[in-house]
Design an enzyme around this catalytic site. Sequence first.
Site, PDB file in Angstrom:
ATOM      1  N   HIS A 254      64.092 -37.139 -74.525  1.00  0.00           N
ATOM      2  CA  HIS A 254      63.822 -38.435 -75.136  1.00  0.00           C
ATOM      3  C   HIS A 254      63.482 -39.491 -74.079  1.00  0.00           C
ATOM      4  O   HIS A 254      64.309 -39.762 -73.222  1.00  0.00           O
ATOM      5  CB  HIS A 254      65.077 -38.845 -75.919  1.00  0.00           C
ATOM      6  CG  HIS A 254      64.962 -40.101 -76.683  1.00  0.00           C
ATOM      7  ND1 HIS A 254      65.858 -41.140 -76.543  1.00  0.00           N
ATOM      8  CD2 HIS A 254      64.057 -40.501 -77.613  1.00  0.00           C
ATOM      9  CE1 HIS A 254      65.524 -42.110 -77.356  1.00  0.00           C
ATOM     10  NE2 HIS A 254      64.445 -41.749 -78.022  1.00  0.00           N
TER      11      HIS A 254
ATOM     12  N   GLU B 190      55.427 -41.694 -80.129  1.00  0.00           N
ATOM     13  CA  GLU B 190      55.913 -42.642 -81.135  1.00  0.00           C
ATOM     14  C   GLU B 190      55.141 -43.952 -81.005  1.00  0.00           C
ATOM     15  O   GLU B 190      55.169 -44.590 -79.946  1.00  0.00           O
ATOM     16  CB  GLU B 190      57.417 -42.897 -80.963  1.00  0.00           C
ATOM     17  CG  GLU B 190      57.915 -43.853 -82.036  1.00  0.00           C
ATOM     18  CD  GLU B 190      59.358 -44.300 -81.847  1.00  0.00           C
ATOM     19  OE1 GLU B 190      60.126 -43.663 -81.108  1.00  0.00           O
ATOM     20  OE2 GLU B 190      59.694 -45.328 -82.458  1.00  0.00           O
TER      21      GLU B 190
ATOM     22  N   ASP C   7      57.085 -43.514 -76.106  1.00  0.00           N
ATOM     23  CA  ASP C   7      56.740 -44.624 -77.006  1.00  0.00           C
ATOM     24  C   ASP C   7      55.485 -45.314 -76.469  1.00  0.00           C
ATOM     25  O   ASP C   7      55.377 -45.543 -75.262  1.00  0.00           O
ATOM     26  CB  ASP C   7      57.882 -45.646 -77.032  1.00  0.00           C
ATOM     27  CG  ASP C   7      59.219 -45.003 -77.354  1.00  0.00           C
ATOM     28  OD1 ASP C   7      59.437 -44.655 -78.525  1.00  0.00           O
ATOM     29  OD2 ASP C   7      60.036 -44.831 -76.423  1.00  0.00           O
TER      30      ASP C   7
ATOM     31  N   HIS D 260      59.415 -48.408 -74.353  1.00  0.00           N
ATOM     32  CA  HIS D 260      60.172 -48.473 -75.601  1.00  0.00           C
ATOM     33  C   HIS D 260      60.330 -49.892 -76.126  1.00  0.00           C
ATOM     34  O   HIS D 260      59.982 -50.190 -77.273  1.00  0.00           O
ATOM     35  CB  HIS D 260      61.555 -47.853 -75.408  1.00  0.00           C
ATOM     36  CG  HIS D 260      62.422 -47.949 -76.615  1.00  0.00           C
ATOM     37  ND1 HIS D 260      63.258 -49.021 -76.852  1.00  0.00           N
ATOM     38  CD2 HIS D 260      62.558 -47.120 -77.682  1.00  0.00           C
ATOM     39  CE1 HIS D 260      63.868 -48.841 -78.007  1.00  0.00           C
ATOM     40  NE2 HIS D 260      63.475 -47.696 -78.531  1.00  0.00           N
TER      41      HIS D 260
ATOM     42  N   GLU E 230      59.410 -36.848 -75.639  1.00  0.00           N
ATOM     43  CA  GLU E 230      59.120 -37.952 -76.556  1.00  0.00           C
ATOM     44  C   GLU E 230      58.786 -39.168 -75.718  1.00  0.00           C
ATOM     45  O   GLU E 230      59.386 -39.382 -74.656  1.00  0.00           O
ATOM     46  CB  GLU E 230      60.346 -38.246 -77.424  1.00  0.00           C
ATOM     47  CG  GLU E 230      60.110 -39.262 -78.535  1.00  0.00           C
ATOM     48  CD  GLU E 230      60.505 -40.701 -78.187  1.00  0.00           C
ATOM     49  OE1 GLU E 230      60.322 -41.583 -79.042  1.00  0.00           O
ATOM     50  OE2 GLU E 230      60.985 -40.956 -77.062  1.00  0.00           O
TER      51      GLU E 230
HETATM   52  O1  G3P Z   1      61.673 -40.684 -81.888  1.00  0.00           O
HETATM   53  C1  G3P Z   1      63.046 -40.670 -81.774  1.00  0.00           C
HETATM   54  C2  G3P Z   1      63.517 -41.978 -81.202  1.00  0.00           C
HETATM   55  O2  G3P Z   1      62.757 -42.244 -80.046  1.00  0.00           O
HETATM   56  C3  G3P Z   1      63.386 -43.113 -82.158  1.00  0.00           C
HETATM   57  O3  G3P Z   1      64.058 -44.243 -81.740  1.00  0.00           O
HETATM   58  O4  G3P Z   1      64.284 -46.438 -80.714  1.00  0.00           O
HETATM   59  O5  G3P Z   1      64.576 -44.409 -79.304  1.00  0.00           O
HETATM   60  O6  G3P Z   1      62.321 -45.048 -80.083  1.00  0.00           O
HETATM   61  P1  G3P Z   1      63.793 -45.061 -80.404  1.00  0.00           P
HETATM   62 MG    MG Z   2      61.046 -43.445 -79.399  1.00  0.00          MG
END
Ligand code: G3P
Ligand code: MG
Length: 239
Positions: A7, A109, A36, A49, A34
Amino acid sequence: MILNFAHRGSLTEAPENTLPSFQKAIEHRASAIELDVQLTKDGHMVVVHDQKLARFNKQYPGFIKDYTLAEIKQIDIGSSFSSEFRGVTLSTFEEVLAICPPDLIINIEIKNIPVIYEGIERKLVDCLKEHNRLDNVIISSFDHLALKKVQQLVPNMPLGLLLYYRILKPWEYAKHCGLQLASVHPHVAYTDKEFIDEFHHLGLKVLPYTVNDKAKYQKLIELGVDGVFSNNPQIFAGV
Ligand code: G3P
Ligand code: MG
């Protein structure tokens, strides 16, 4: 195959969502990451993020959308993690893509709430096409309209429905939201057997976030999840 996502990269070892963070995840042979994405003032996709920079450098209180890419590239965000990473900056999405092996699964994301980035979906899709990287990608967002726009651009793109709150019968919502979904990404706090089974009946993978403890991870695997997002990818070893 269980999908284990690092993550924001390996964020306990390096500043989240940066090249060192993704390099660490790749070194650990993560099968999936993952990240953002957001847009700068001049329309470049950057991997970050928060919609504000303050958590990474207190001298810059503004929103990502208020800085050009040239400005962003002058801002040290590594020192707030540790002196070892002094000088590390945010990266463009293209820069991250360039270090990702073709077989690495990437969950992108789209961070579109509360700042709305007009046109981010097309930019993302165009970039993936240009770099021949439409395979091994899942696009997710809490903004389900953004997912719809991606679907219009690439009808077979695997889409992940991100859910923050536990809405009533989310599987009914998933059926009627007009999206060709591949997976649902719920908060781990409400990922129970009923949730998993209902989504499996719809043919969707269930990928909760964020699971940082090995015992919890093992329990979720036993319950039937198809993978998890973790800040601590070491939990994946030996399971
Ligand atoms: O995609 C899982 C997670 O990344 C979603 O929440 O706030 O960490 O981007 P966040
Ligand atoms: Mg995320």
